[in-house]
Design a protein around this motif. Structure first.
Motif: not given
Length: 343
Positions: A1-27
């Motif tokens: 995986m290229a360095g750019g995709d490693l950064r993308s992995l960190a970004l996507v993981s952070a956004v998805a985690t934040a989104a699911m935390c928000y979903v749990r809070f709302a639910a």
């Protein structure tokens, strides 16, 4: 995986985690129905765009399956207070269950097949996958249908291995088990057996409550529910193919699953006639697998091979195999040097 995709992995993981935390809070604060739907809409709208952050096909397709398919359907079920998600789950478990094919051990129903691959099975599958990847160097001299058959085995083995690795991580870190993805699909005795009980099992586990049961209840017809389920599966596969090729949908994936849905309905109608002939298991299994493979040659693979996405997948796999081979050789050399020095 290229360095750019490693950064993308960190970004996507952070956004998805934040989104699911928000979903749990709302639910936890909103009752099922329209209030939850309104609160979840921003997350439902964002998730399908996250896989596009990756340049490589493999992380784009895998994250697309996890986030744009499994997570979206799980959140839609949570809107109505159904499905594997519950706001009372601990936050790490909620995020894991929401973002992938994961469920708590206590929620796992009794089953005859294991939920993941053991070490020996994983090693055998990895070796077979490596052999298949090594054969791609001769692709220019291969018969087209032989190459497509290798693609079919490649897809099956890769999905098994990816989810086996995820299962090991889930068990080690959170004490969670992955939902079993496959149950020996090569033993299927009917299309209903193949799609409903053996192949990619986390998908029918979500499509049944999301599509099949509501349509069956609405129209009072089980065949209508089956056809609607296969149609939705085809439409979501169009999205998966978009992640792989970055090309507009062609409709072929939808046609593939619509055809299989119609055949599954016809198969169930035939099975209701006890006195009518049906093939014995030794004949039924090869017939089912032949039908799946031949129709895949016709409708499933062309949207991937036509734009050359299969070549990109092969190149990524060859690079991964070369990396693992070099890493293994370096590790073996280091161990040998240490051992020799001690001797």
């Amino acid at each position: 995986m290229a360095g750019g995709d490693l950064r993308s992995l960190a970004l996507v993981s952070a956004v998805a985690t934040a989104a699911m935390c928000y979903v749990r809070f709302a639910a936890r604060r909103l009752r099922p129905g329209l209030p939850r739907l309104a609160a979840f809409l921003p997350v439902l709208a964002v998730l399908p765009f996250l896989p596009l952050a990756f340049r490589a096909v493999h992380p784009r397709a895998i994250s697309g399956f996890f986030l744009s398919w499994l997570a979206e359907f799980k959140l839609l079920l949570l809107v109505n207070g159904q499905g594997p998600l519950h706001p009372s789950l601990p936050l790490p478990a909620f995020v894991a269950v929401a973002s992938g094919p994961v469920r708590l051990r206590s929620d796992k129903p009794a089953q005859t097949s294991p939920s993941g691959l053991d070490l020996v099975s994983s090693a055998i599958m990895a070796a077979l996958l490596a052999v298949i990847v090594s054969l791609y160097r001769y692709e220019e001299r291969m018969n087209q249908y032989l190459l497509l058959t290798l693609y079919a085995f490649h897809m099956y083995l890769a999905m098994e291995l990816i989810l086996a690795c995820a299962a090991a991580a889930a068990r080690a870190v959170l004490g969670l088990d992955l939902e079993p993805q496959f149950d020996r699909p090569y033993l299927s005795e009917s299309l209903r057996d193949f799609w409903g009980r053996r192949w990619n099992l986390s998908v029918p586990a979500l499509l049944r409550p999301c599509v099949y049961r509501p349509v069956r209840a609405w129209l009072g017809s089980a065949p209508a529910g089956v056809l609607a389920t296969f149609l939705v599966s085809g439409l979501v596969h169009e999205l998966m193919f978009f992640y792989i090729t970055l090309r507009p949908p062609t409709g072929e994936a939808t046609a593939f699953f619509a055809l299989h849905g119609a055949c599954a309905v016809a198969e169930a109608w035939w099975a209701r006639h006890d006195k009518w002939w049906r093939p014995p298991p030794l004949l039924a299994t090869p017939l089912v697998l032949a039908f799946v493979i031949v129709t895949a040659f016709w409708l499933f693979f062309p949207p991937i091979t036509r734009p050359g996405a299969d070549k990109v997948v092969i190149a990524e796999c060859e690079a991964a195999v070369a990396f693992l081979r070099d890493a293994g050789a370096w590790t073996a050399g280091s161990v040998r040097s240490v051992w020799t020095g001690r001797s």
